[in-house]
Design a protein around this motif. Structure first.
Motif, mmCIF file in Angstrom:
data_model
loop_
_atom_site.group_PDB
_atom_site.id
_atom_site.type_symbol
_atom_site.label_atom_id
_atom_site.label_comp_id
_atom_site.label_asym_id
_atom_site.label_seq_id
_atom_site.Cartn_x
_atom_site.Cartn_y
_atom_site.Cartn_z
ATOM 1 N N GLY A 1 0.736 -1.280 -0.163
ATOM 2 C CA GLY A 1 -0.025 0.086 -0.004
ATOM 3 C C GLY A 1 0.892 1.112 0.006
ATOM 4 N N SER B 1 -5.247 2.915 2.641
ATOM 5 C CA SER B 1 -5.431 2.027 1.351
ATOM 6 C C SER B 1 -5.848 0.534 1.595
ATOM 7 C CB SER B 1 -4.093 2.012 0.543
ATOM 8 O OG SER B 1 -3.111 1.264 1.410
ATOM 9 N N VAL C 1 -3.352 5.747 -2.013
ATOM 10 C CA VAL C 1 -4.079 6.972 -1.661
ATOM 11 C C VAL C 1 -3.396 8.329 -1.451
ATOM 12 C CG1 VAL C 1 -5.652 7.975 0.279
ATOM 13 C CG2 VAL C 1 -5.650 5.405 -0.161
ATOM 14 N N THR D 1 -7.901 7.953 -4.889
ATOM 15 C CA THR D 1 -7.699 6.503 -4.715
ATOM 16 C C THR D 1 -7.351 5.911 -6.116
ATOM 17 O OG1 THR D 1 -9.944 5.898 -4.773
ATOM 18 C CG2 THR D 1 -8.998 6.371 -2.615
#
Length: 586
Positions: free
Chosen positions: A489, A527, A535, A569
């Motif tokens: 992430g 995320s 993100v 996102t």
């Protein structure tokens, strides 16, 4: 109000663009003393080399002597040599007077005592070789004369000459060490220089001993002895000894006593002039007017960096003045030169503690840690003392590392995490960022340390795209070894933060402290909850020039923030590659 201090780096940054006038203004008393010392060292090395040739043969030793004498008695060279000797000696006495404390290191006190003793050890030899020529027009003597005299007629002089050689060479080598230890080449050159420093005196001593033995053998031939050994007549010798061994030591001792008398008079005068207060973080000291800030620190045992010992060479003693600067003396030419060399010349609050001699109360903060050593100067390390700067923070975390560790050897887990960190870091550096911290299987990266905000944002987005491509390649390589692909992430945010060195003693790390760093870590956590790969704060996208409808927009709550913040996102960061101009992120 934010107080900004420059990111002080490269303490020996080469002043290639400095003008000749600036360089000349940077010459101080210590630079003159060093130059004079180098001239005398050249003479000593030449003389010792001549001595060492005696290990081969007396004839070679004697033949080379004429070249040695010819060079050093060229009028211009001779005047330069004796002028350098007088200036170096005079400035040595001046340094003894100017020093306000006696907290010497072992090397410093050794160099001082050896240097002060050299004239006394040299007096007798100098009288026979030079004073005789000045007073009685005595011609330059061949090696046979002093060697026969010392090894046969006045054997105690053998010990005197050996001590003189050791003292002079050691004093010179300590001075060279203080000068060269801050040079970048010193690390690899130190063993070579040490070998030379250790070998030259013994070779010279053995050479004169071998030469003396040959002279003693040849002196048994009356004809050779009459031609090569011409002792100074007794009456002239006694007159020379009176000058060099009686009057000169008295005058020399008087000069040193005069220096200490002058120091006492100065101390009495300073008491009448009053004292001032120097304030450090958490401490204040009272000192007489005229002392430098560094001398105040050393006298009162305040930890303070000073690699060169207050000689205005290394700049490690520099301080930030946080009180009124209007009453402070202006930087000298040398101080201004050193500050400009390290990139601190444009900040009037940064001064060299060894050169700043306040006449009124002053408050300072030492810039560098007190434990800074010669390695710091030699390696040209950067020191960040705290600066507010716009930075784009990226936090990348590997997901599922705990489940990956089940049923695997520790070596396999560490190897896999290292490959992931390497993969992410390579993408960050390729995009123009800097991997800053590694926390477990996570990486904090910073962008914008040396670029404008828009470029920094584009570099961070490009890095996210490269990370996706690199991790995909990593998963392909480990497809047969890992049952599930490596997941990760990304969180990216931007804003004003404080960058600086954080740590204790030698274990410090350059990092960023601020809200946007924490937000980047929170966005990375989001995320996972939002089920996306990355993100990115909307501010980053706007500064990077990403179209408003290019990425999915959302409003999220960030712990520690009173309001929601806009973010973008995305599931596949490689789509960023088509939204960015690759050249803009370079």
């Amino acid at each position: 109000m934010t107080i900004q201090a420059p990111a002080l780096g490269n303490v020996q940054a080469a002043g290639i663009g400095a003008s000749a006038l600036t360089w000349l203004r940077g010459i101080g008393v210590r630079q003159v003393r060093l130059a004079c010392g180098l001239i005398m060292f050249a003479y000593i090395f030449s003389h010792f080399f001549n001595h060492a040739l005696g290990n081969i043969s007396y004839d070679l030793m004697q033949n080379w002597l004429w070249y040695h004498v010819w060079w050093w008695r060229i009028p211009v060279v001779n005047i330069t040599l004796y002028s350098a000797a007088m200036i170096h000696f005079s400035l040595g006495l001046w340094a003894l007077y100017a020093r306000r404390h006696f907290r010497y290191t072992a090397a410093e006190i050794t160099q001082l005592l050896l240097g002060l003793s050299i004239p006394l050890w040299l007096a007798s030899h100098f009288g026979a070789t030079r004073v005789a020529g000045w007073l009685y027009d005595w011609p330059p003597l061949p090696y046979a004369n002093p060697l026969f005299s010392y090894w046969v007629a006045r054997q105690h002089m053998v010990a005197v000459q050996m001590i003189l050689m050791t003292v002079a060479w050691t004093h010179a080598c300590i001075g060279l060490y203080f000068w060269l230890r801050m040079k970048p080449f010193f690390r690899w050159a130190a063993p070579i220089l040490l070998s030379i420093a250790v070998l030259v005196p013994p070779l010279a001593m053995l050479g004169v001993h071998q030469g003396a033995q040959e002279v003693i053998r040849r002196a048994k031939d009356p004809a050779w002895r009459a031609q090569n050994i011409k002792p100074i007549p007794r009456d002239k010798r006694e007159a020379i000894d009176d000058i060099t061994l009686f009057y000169f030591p008295i005058g020399y001792a008087a000069a040193i006593l005069l220096v200490f008398a002058a120091r006492g008079a100065r101390a009495l005068n300073e008491r009448r002039r009053g004292t001032i207060t120097v304030s450090y973080p958490g401490r204040q000291v009272r000192i007489p007017k005229g002392l430098s800030v560094l001398e105040a620190s050393l006298r009162n045992k305040v930890p303070h960096a000073s690699v060169c010992g207050g000689r205005a060479r290394c700049s490690t003693c520099r301080v930030k003045v946080v009180s009124d600067r209007s009453a402070l003396p202006k930087p000298s030419g040398r101080e201004a030169f050193v500050l400009a060399r390290v990139g601190a010349g444009k900040d009037p609050s940064i001064r060299l503690a060894c050169q700043l001699r306040p006449q009124t109360d002053v408050a300072v903060i030492p810039v560098l840690p007190p434990n800074v050593g010669a390695d710091f100067v030699r390696n040209r390390q950067r020191i960040h003392v705290g600066e507010e700067h716009f930075v784009v923070s990226m936090f990348v975390d590997m997901r599922g590392s705990t489940s990956l560790s089940e049923g695997r050897l520790p070596f396999d887990i560490v190897f896999l995490i290292n490959r992931f960190v390497e993969t992410v870091s390579r993408a960050i550096t390729d995009a123009g960022g800097e991997p800053n911290q590694f926390v477990g299987d996570g990486v904090l990266a910073l962008f914008g340390l040396n670029t404008d905000p828009a470029t920094a944002c584009r570099q961070a987005l490009r890095a996210a795209s490269l990370i996706e491509a690199n991790v995909a390649q990593l998963n392909h390589q480990f497809a047969t070894e890992v049952s599930e692909p490596v997941q990760y992430g990304i969180g990216i945010d931007a804003g004003e933060v404080i960058i600086g060195d954080i740590g204790f003693r030698g274990r410090t790390v350059f990092t960023a402290l601020g809200d946007s760093v924490n937000v980047a870590a929170r966005l990375q956590d989001l995320s996972k909850r939002l089920g996306c790969r990355a993100v990115i704060s909307e501010d980053v996208c706007k500064l990077a020039g990403i179209p408003a409808d290019a990425l999915t927009r959302a409003e999220v709550e960030i712990r520690g923030h009173e309001k929601q913040m806009g973010v973008r996102t995305l599931d596949d960061p490689t789509v960023l590659a088509g939204l960015l101009d690759p050249q803009a992120a370079e």
